[in-house]
Design an enzyme around this catalytic site. Sequence first.
Site, PDB file in Angstrom:
ATOM      1  CG  HIS A 118      -1.908  -1.148   1.056  1.00  0.00           C
ATOM      2  ND1 HIS A 118      -1.571  -2.146   1.809  1.00  0.00           N
ATOM      3  CD2 HIS A 118      -2.913  -1.447   0.435  1.00  0.00           C
ATOM      4  CE1 HIS A 118      -2.649  -3.159   1.537  1.00  0.00           C
ATOM      5  NE2 HIS A 118      -3.522  -2.654   0.787  1.00  0.00           N
ATOM      6  N   GLY A 119       2.374   0.929  -0.176  1.00  0.00           N
ATOM      7  CA  GLY A 119       3.063   2.261  -0.290  1.00  0.00           C
ATOM      8  C   GLY A 119       3.311   3.146   0.735  1.00  0.00           C
TER       9      GLY A 119
END
Length: 176
Positions: free
Chosen positions: A141-142
Amino acid sequence: MAEGGVRRRDFIEIAATAAAGTGAIFVLIPLVSQMAPSKDVLAESTTELDISAIEPGQAVKAVFRKQPVFVRNLTPEEMTAAEAVDVGDLRDPQTLAERTKPGKENILVTMGVCTHLGCVPLGAGEGEVKGEFGGYFCPCHGSHYDTAARIRKGPAPTNLVVPDYEFTSDTTIVIG
């Protein structure tokens, strides 16, 4: 029968109570001992790791309680970058000194599990993406972590967790 002496009925009551108590002990001991952790669980309760081969700037992955652990030997530049960050600007404020052991500030030990949804971040292996801040990057999800494994960008709510660990020598740590 004498009034002050032991009657047959008293003797039977005492013997029955003693037998019941002994029987209860023989029943309870296996019940209690079966709740103790098994030998394989006890064997995984700690992880001993030789860190002598970890060069400055390098990180290794280990396993602790079936989860990845990252051990990084920070370079002086990485330590300076981590210490230069204003802790007040961080989502989960912690200094590098709070995340390492005194006298061994260059050795950072963290669980290799993103605090967002439990993915394994990149950055501990050779050639892996380290994210915008030079630490770790979670590809799910970064989330971006800095060189002190503190959350700097992305959905992760907190820093990578620092497990309980201690140095048993200059080159050996025991996690757990």
